[in-house]
Design a protein around this motif. Structure first.
Motif, PDB file in Angstrom:
ATOM      1  N   LEU A 179       0.974  -1.448   0.102  1.00 51.63           N
ATOM      2  CA  LEU A 179      -0.087  -0.050   0.154  1.00 51.63           C
ATOM      3  C   LEU A 179       0.883   1.330  -0.026  1.00 51.63           C
ATOM      4  CD1 LEU A 179      -2.841  -1.056   2.197  1.00 51.63           C
ATOM      5  CD2 LEU A 179      -2.997  -0.891  -0.243  1.00 51.63           C
ATOM      6  N   LYS A 180       1.888   1.468   0.531  1.00 46.86           N
ATOM      7  CA  LYS A 180       2.941   2.208   0.600  1.00 46.86           C
ATOM      8  C   LYS A 180       3.290   2.530  -0.688  1.00 46.86           C
ATOM      9  CE  LYS A 180       4.525   1.941   5.259  1.00 46.86           C
ATOM     10  NZ  LYS A 180       5.726   1.190   6.224  1.00 46.86           N
ATOM     11  N   GLU A 181       3.887   1.384  -1.079  1.00 46.74           N
ATOM     12  CA  GLU A 181       4.530   1.564  -2.868  1.00 46.74           C
ATOM     13  C   GLU A 181       3.385   2.013  -3.627  1.00 46.74           C
ATOM     14  OE1 GLU A 181       7.531   0.623  -3.755  1.00 46.74           O
ATOM     15  OE2 GLU A 181       8.409  -0.481  -2.177  1.00 46.74           O
ATOM     16  N   VAL A 182       2.291   1.416  -3.744  1.00 47.47           N
ATOM     17  CA  VAL A 182       0.998   1.727  -4.525  1.00 47.47           C
ATOM     18  C   VAL A 182       0.750   3.339  -4.473  1.00 47.47           C
ATOM     19  CG1 VAL A 182      -1.146   0.956  -3.605  1.00 47.47           C
ATOM     20  CG2 VAL A 182      -0.798   1.037  -5.993  1.00 47.47           C
ATOM     21  N   SER A 183       0.589   3.742  -3.100  1.00 51.38           N
ATOM     22  CA  SER A 183       0.303   4.877  -2.807  1.00 51.38           C
ATOM     23  C   SER A 183       1.165   6.309  -3.402  1.00 51.38           C
ATOM     24  CB  SER A 183       0.122   5.313  -1.241  1.00 51.38           C
ATOM     25  OG  SER A 183      -1.128   4.398  -1.010  1.00 51.38           O
ATOM     26  N   GLU A 184       2.579   5.707  -3.276  1.00 54.38           N
ATOM     27  CA  GLU A 184       3.195   6.622  -3.756  1.00 54.38           C
ATOM     28  C   GLU A 184       3.413   6.675  -5.377  1.00 54.38           C
ATOM     29  OE1 GLU A 184       8.330   6.369  -3.895  1.00 54.38           O
ATOM     30  OE2 GLU A 184       7.286   6.173  -1.988  1.00 54.38           O
ATOM     31  N   ALA A 185       3.200   5.452  -5.934  1.00 50.20           N
ATOM     32  CA  ALA A 185       3.020   5.388  -7.655  1.00 50.20           C
ATOM     33  C   ALA A 185       1.935   6.330  -7.871  1.00 50.20           C
ATOM     34  CB  ALA A 185       3.168   3.946  -7.976  1.00 50.20           C
ATOM     35  N   TYR A 186       0.834   6.125  -7.263  1.00 47.47           N
ATOM     36  CA  TYR A 186      -0.390   6.835  -7.785  1.00 47.47           C
ATOM     37  C   TYR A 186      -0.538   8.271  -7.115  1.00 47.47           C
ATOM     38  CZ  TYR A 186      -2.345   2.746 -10.116  1.00 47.47           C
ATOM     39  OH  TYR A 186      -2.392   1.668 -11.137  1.00 47.47           O
ATOM     40  N   GLU A 187       0.561   8.554  -6.309  1.00 46.64           N
ATOM     41  CA  GLU A 187       0.525   9.875  -5.604  1.00 46.64           C
ATOM     42  C   GLU A 187      -0.594  10.041  -4.883  1.00 46.64           C
ATOM     43  OE1 GLU A 187       1.361  12.915  -8.916  1.00 46.64           O
ATOM     44  OE2 GLU A 187       3.519  12.130  -8.948  1.00 46.64           O
ATOM     45  N   VAL A 188      -1.161   9.344  -4.185  1.00 46.46           N
ATOM     46  CA  VAL A 188      -2.207   9.124  -3.099  1.00 46.46           C
ATOM     47  C   VAL A 188      -1.812   9.647  -1.943  1.00 46.46           C
ATOM     48  CG1 VAL A 188      -4.011   7.892  -2.162  1.00 46.46           C
ATOM     49  CG2 VAL A 188      -3.129   7.197  -4.381  1.00 46.46           C
ATOM     50  N   THR A 189      -2.806  10.855  -1.458  1.00 49.55           N
ATOM     51  CA  THR A 189      -2.967  11.255  -0.097  1.00 49.55           C
ATOM     52  C   THR A 189      -4.078  10.863   0.579  1.00 49.55           C
ATOM     53  OG1 THR A 189      -1.583  13.469  -0.946  1.00 49.55           O
ATOM     54  CG2 THR A 189      -2.622  13.431   1.552  1.00 49.55           C
ATOM     55  N   ALA A 190      -3.865  10.092   1.659  1.00 47.93           N
ATOM     56  CA  ALA A 190      -5.132   9.635   2.297  1.00 47.93           C
ATOM     57  C   ALA A 190      -6.045  10.662   3.259  1.00 47.93           C
ATOM     58  CB  ALA A 190      -4.578   8.347   3.291  1.00 47.93           C
ATOM     59  N   GLU A 191      -7.187  10.459   3.026  1.00 43.73           N
ATOM     60  CA  GLU A 191      -7.954  11.386   3.977  1.00 43.73           C
ATOM     61  C   GLU A 191      -7.584  11.272   5.330  1.00 43.73           C
ATOM     62  OE1 GLU A 191     -12.116  11.128   3.099  1.00 43.73           O
ATOM     63  OE2 GLU A 191     -11.568  11.865   1.124  1.00 43.73           O
ATOM     64  N   THR A 192      -7.623  12.363   6.319  1.00 48.19           N
ATOM     65  CA  THR A 192      -7.607  12.057   7.473  1.00 48.19           C
ATOM     66  C   THR A 192      -8.848  11.734   8.254  1.00 48.19           C
ATOM     67  OG1 THR A 192      -5.766  13.390   7.681  1.00 48.19           O
ATOM     68  CG2 THR A 192      -6.702  12.852   9.628  1.00 48.19           C
ATOM     69  N   ARG A 193      -9.304  10.449   8.845  1.00 43.84           N
ATOM     70  CA  ARG A 193     -10.489  10.311   9.289  1.00 43.84           C
ATOM     71  C   ARG A 193     -10.132   9.793  10.768  1.00 43.84           C
ATOM     72  NH1 ARG A 193     -14.030   8.461   5.362  1.00 43.84           N
ATOM     73  NH2 ARG A 193     -15.566   8.579   7.134  1.00 43.84           N
ATOM     74  N   GLN A 194     -11.258  10.043  11.695  1.00 41.53           N
ATOM     75  CA  GLN A 194     -11.155   9.613  12.983  1.00 41.53           C
ATOM     76  C   GLN A 194     -11.618   7.941  13.020  1.00 41.53           C
ATOM     77  OE1 GLN A 194     -11.325  11.439  16.123  1.00 41.53           O
ATOM     78  NE2 GLN A 194     -10.983   9.528  16.849  1.00 41.53           N
ATOM     79  N   LEU A 195     -10.653   7.361  13.585  1.00 40.23           N
ATOM     80  CA  LEU A 195     -10.871   5.890  13.918  1.00 40.23           C
ATOM     81  C   LEU A 195     -11.504   5.475  15.162  1.00 40.23           C
ATOM     82  CD1 LEU A 195      -7.314   4.678  12.407  1.00 40.23           C
ATOM     83  CD2 LEU A 195      -9.680   5.015  11.446  1.00 40.23           C
ATOM     84  N   TYR A 196     -12.479   4.577  15.241  1.00 42.60           N
ATOM     85  CA  TYR A 196     -13.120   4.402  16.404  1.00 42.60           C
ATOM     86  C   TYR A 196     -12.735   2.990  16.876  1.00 42.60           C
ATOM     87  CZ  TYR A 196     -15.777   8.464  15.316  1.00 42.60           C
ATOM     88  OH  TYR A 196     -16.053   9.728  15.007  1.00 42.60           O
ATOM     89  N   ARG A 197     -11.683   2.424  16.321  1.00 52.38           N
ATOM     90  CA  ARG A 197     -11.169   1.160  16.872  1.00 52.38           C
ATOM     91  C   ARG A 197      -9.640   0.910  17.039  1.00 52.38           C
ATOM     92  NH1 ARG A 197     -13.925  -4.098  17.405  1.00 52.38           N
ATOM     93  NH2 ARG A 197     -12.163  -5.645  18.056  1.00 52.38           N
TER      94      ARG A 197
END
Length: 197
Positions: A179-197
């Motif tokens: 997921l790190k590799e593919v996110s870098e390849a596609y230049e993805v920035t993940a949305e910041t979301r509240q996690l509840y677990r």
């Protein structure tokens, strides 16, 4: 099959199908290929993980799969996004509904015999493989940034802590690196979301 989608197909299969299924058996027999499927930034980590997964007895694997993915008892690492993203930790919550709408907007329909949430980690990785195969880069970016990455790190962390066999712990390492590799390849920035677990 597009070469780029081989790895997510393998990972999605192992995170979704029982290890005694034909689908998973075929992937398990090819685990030694994992280090060669991508130009990994940390190849020794992937080699170690692949070696460990290949050494786990199948009888232990089936029991761990049942505990970790089928809900035998309390699930230490539920594989559904809405459990992490929705305040009530509910399956089929708002985020699962949003992901379903995303799939429908791209003419993707879940084709299993089970009535289950689409936001299962393995199914999401398989959907990503499909979008890669069809060269739908926009869908890959949205799937990752909006629907998967906001919770996948926490899920993989819990999975690694919960797996006594070590197989799924090693698989979590490979998935996290992928997921790190593919996110870098596609230049993805993940949305910041509240996690509840």
């Amino acid at each position: 099959m597009s070469a780029v989608a081989v790895l997510p197909r393998m990972l999605g299969t192992l995170f979704y199908y029982s290890p005694n299924s034909e689908e998973a058996k075929g992937v398990i027999s090819q685990l030694s290929d994992l280090p060669d499927l991508l130009d990994w930034q940390n190849p020794s980590l992937i080699e170690d993980a692949a070696d460990h997964m290949g050494s786990v007895e199948s009888v232990n694997l089936l029991y761990q799969f049942s505990l970790l993915f089928e809900g035998q008892g309390a699930m230490a690492a539920p594989p559904w996004g809405s459990v992490y993203l929705d305040r009530e930790n509910l399956l089929l919550g708002e985020t699962a509904q949003a992901y379903r709408k995303f799939l429908i907007s791209h003419q993707v329909e879940l084709d299993t015999d089970l009535n289950e949430p689409e936001d299962q980690f393995g199914l999401m990785i398989l959907a990503m493989a499909y979008f890669m195969e069809t060269e739908n880069d926009d869908a890959v970016v949205e799937l990752l940034g909006t629907h998967l990455l906001p919770w996948s790190g926490r899920y993989l962390e819990l999975l690694a802590e919960a797996d006594e066999s070590g197989f799924y712990r090693a698989l979590a390492v490979v998935a996290d690196e992928f997921l790190k590799e593919v996110s870098e390849a596609y230049e993805v920035t993940a949305e910041t979301r509240q996690l509840y677990r």
